[in-house]
Design a protein around this motif. Structure first.
Motif: not given
Length: 653
Positions: A565-594
């Motif tokens: 599973i790929f998780l980004p190493g950093a994000f920048s919540p500075n309201a510039d529209g790029l990497n403002d929110v840190y998301h976990v996007i799991p692959p198909d058929s892998y429901p996120l539980t926590y």
């Protein structure tokens, strides 16, 4: 001189005429001293009215007026009373004529003897008999007066103005009946040649201390005379119904008994149900021939009086009436054409309003049905048909129909067409005449034999052929649509190495065969939604072919395989529209539980189980400081096993 006339002259000279005429009255009495001949219009007629109750004049009775149930010595003028005195009297609803609003006189005699009703009458005719009468009924039940009621006992008397009783009649004790039963009681009186005013009196004779209660209605004084019997064409009837054009002579004849020495007579007619009467000019003999007419209701009656009293209504007697009702009958219709088509079915239709039907036609055809059916019509059925119809009074109508048989229409067509979806079919129907197709949907023309149709789905048409004689034939045409092959392999999938995924394949169409194939010669189960477990990225193709020849189709989906599973190493919540929110996007058929993020002090600053929600770098609305944070992640594989990942991320501002 006839014997009776001579005898009357002798008796008249001896001034004993009253005895003879009263003897006739008594000998004719069937109850009390009522006249059994005919009576005239009432000289006196007391019905006690309707509407608001009104007392009698103070000198018309010795009883006291009251409302409702009267006590002893009282009377009431009412139209509706319950059983008085604890239901020991009968229920009194409506008067003698059964008019619920009509009044009657209710008397509680008890121990009070006295005049119930007294009335002076003047202007009578000489040598004329009159009937003084009233309808009376006992109102007591057997339970009245403790079970021993005194029964009403009433005297009718005709008196001179000095109180001399000229005639009288006593009813005797009126019996108790289960229900109110009106009975007419009265007395007959004959005036001298020069009449004087008379006094009519109805008196209650008290026979005990409790009881003597009765109800009275329709007190009348009527002239009385010979009995008159009317016949129409020799028959005693009350009404006759005839049809326009009747053949009967309609001869009225009056037969009357003796009683008038020199009788005058006349026929009358009424066109309003007997409310008003008019003398018929010249109709002054015992017979009258009714003039012929085409319609209308007319009643007839016969009146008689002594010649000396001619024209005085109070001296005239009337017969019962005979009603003649001439029905106009149905109109005669002209000969009606009746076209029919060979081998068809024809309904013979009659006019409404009749009860009996008699059909006749060629080849001995007969029917008593109002609308008979002739099936499979042949040329031998054509010809003249007649209907003799009669209504409930016997009036008839004779209708005639000329049946003509024409050649029938014959249509030929192909009943079924089978085509592939989206194509056009050329329909074909043949025959002599005009065509009409329904419904009109998807047709190039609805009034020709060979239109084109491009329906999106199966449809049924009806085509009707009408020939030059108006004869019709029809056929049903069905177009069956074979659906093209339509396939979908589904969307691409993303899995972790070593896991499986279900391919979301679908196939539509008529009689379609399908096949899964893959890159790299990976075997695939031949079910519409197979489960696959590729080790590397693999494409899968679903192919379909319609056995009906209505086309082939294919669709491809790719399964992407990741080692982890790929998780980004950093994000920048500075309201510039790029990497403002840190998301976990799991692959198909892998429901996120926590998924949770903690700061360097171990405090949780974010958590979710929704992959669509990410961390925006704030905690309780406060921006968090730049630096390193720790995350904790839980997901599930397709087999239910957990996937747990831990690591760090950097918040950059």
């Amino acid at each position: 001189m006839p014997f009776f006339t001579s005898l009357f002259s002798i008796i008249y000279r001896l001034k004993i005429y009253r005895c003879l005429i009263l003897f006739i009255c008594w000998s004719n009495a069937v109850q009390a001293q009522l006249w059994n001949g005919n009576l005239g219009a009432p000289v006196l007629n007391i019905t006690f009215g309707a509407g608001p109750s009104q007392p009698l004049a103070s000198d018309a009775t010795s009883f006291t007026y009251t409302n409702g149930c009267p006590s002893e010595g009282q009377y009431a003028i009412e139209h509706q009373l319950p059983g008085c005195f604890g239901d020991t009297w009968t229920i009194l609803v409506g008067d003698y004529t059964h008019d619920f609003e009509g009044h009657y006189m209710l008397v509680n005699g008890g121990a009070h003897s006295g005049t119930v009703l007294v009335q002076k009458v003047d202007g009578l005719c000489g040598n004329t008999t009159y009937q003084f009468a009233a309808f009376i009924t006992n109102v007591l039940r057997e339970t009245a007066c403790g079970g021993t009621p005194a029964l009403p006992n009433i005297t009718f008397s005709v008196e001179a103005t000095d109180g001399t009783i000229l005639e009288s009649y006593n009813t005797g004790d009126l019996p108790i009946t289960v229900a109110r039963y009106w009975t007419e009681y009265g007395v007959c009186y004959t005036t001298p040649p020069v009449p004087m005013p008379i006094v009519l009196r109805i008196k209650n004779n008290a026979t005990g201390s409790c009881g003597c209660a009765f109800v009275m209605d329709n007190v009348s004084l009527k002239p009385a005379g010979p009995g008159i019997t009317l016949t129409l064409d020799g028959k005693q009837i009350q009404q006759i119904d005839l049809c326009s054009g009747y053949k009967d002579p309609l001869l009225l004849e009056a037969n009357y008994t003796t009683g008038f020495i020199d009788p005058a007579m006349h026929w009358q007619q009424s066109t309003d149900g007997g409310r008003t009467w008019l003398d018929i000019p010249g109709a002054n003999t015992p017979t009258y021939l009714i003039p012929r007419r085409n319609q209308g209701i007319i009643a007839y009656r016969f009146w008689m009086a002594q010649q000396i009293n001619l024209g005085i209504a109070s001296c005239t007697i009337n017969s019962d009436m005979i009603v003649t009702n001439v029905h106009p009958g149905p109109d005669q219709l002209p000969l009606q054409p009746l076209p029919a088509c060979l081998n068809s079915e024809l309904v013979l239709r009659s006019r409404s309003g009749f009860q009996h039907y008699e059909w006749k036609g060629p080849n001995g055809y007969q029917s008593s049905q109002p609308m008979p059916v002739i099936k499979d019509i042949n040329y031998s059925d054509q010809g003249l048909y007649t209907l003799l119809a009669s209504d409930d009074v016997g009036c008839t109508a004779l209708d005639s129909f000329l049946l003509t048989v024409y050649p029938g229409a014959a249509i030929a067509t192909n009943p079924v067409y089978t085509i592939c979806e989206g194509t056009t079919v050329h329909l074909a129907a043949s025959g002599e005449g005009n065509f009409a197709w329904t419904p009109a949907a998807y047709l190039s023309d609805t009034n020709i034999g060979n239109p084109f149709s491009t329906p999106p789905d199966s449809i049924q048409y009806q085509v009707v052929l009408t020939n030059m004689y108006g004869c019709k034939d029809s056929a049903l045409v069905n177009i069956n649509i074979l659906k093209k092959a339509v396939v979908s392999a589904g969307a691409d999938h993303f899995i972790l190495a070593g896991d499986t995924v279900l391919l979301n394949g679908s196939v539509k169409g008529t009689d379609v065969h399908y096949l899964w194939t893959s890159t790299g010669a990976v075997a695939v189960d031949q079910v519409i939604q197979p489960r696959v477990a590729p080790l590397v990225e693999t494409s899968y193709t679903l192919s379909a072919s319609a056995t009906t020849g209505c086309g082939d189709a294919s669709s491809t989906t790719t399964v992407h395989v990741y080692k982890d599973i790929f998780l980004p190493g950093a994000f920048s919540p500075n309201a510039d529209g790029l990497n403002d929110v840190y998301h976990v996007i799991p692959p198909d058929s892998y429901p996120l539980t926590y998924f949770a993020i903690f700061n360097r002090q171990g405090k949780k600053v974010f958590s979710t189980a929704n992959p669509n929600i990410g961390w925006d770098g704030n905690f309780q609305g406060t921006p968090q400081a730049p630096g390193t944070y720790v995350y904790y992640l839980e997901m599930k594989r397709g087999n239910g096993k957990k996937i747990i990942r831990k690591g760090s991320i950097v918040l950059v501002r």
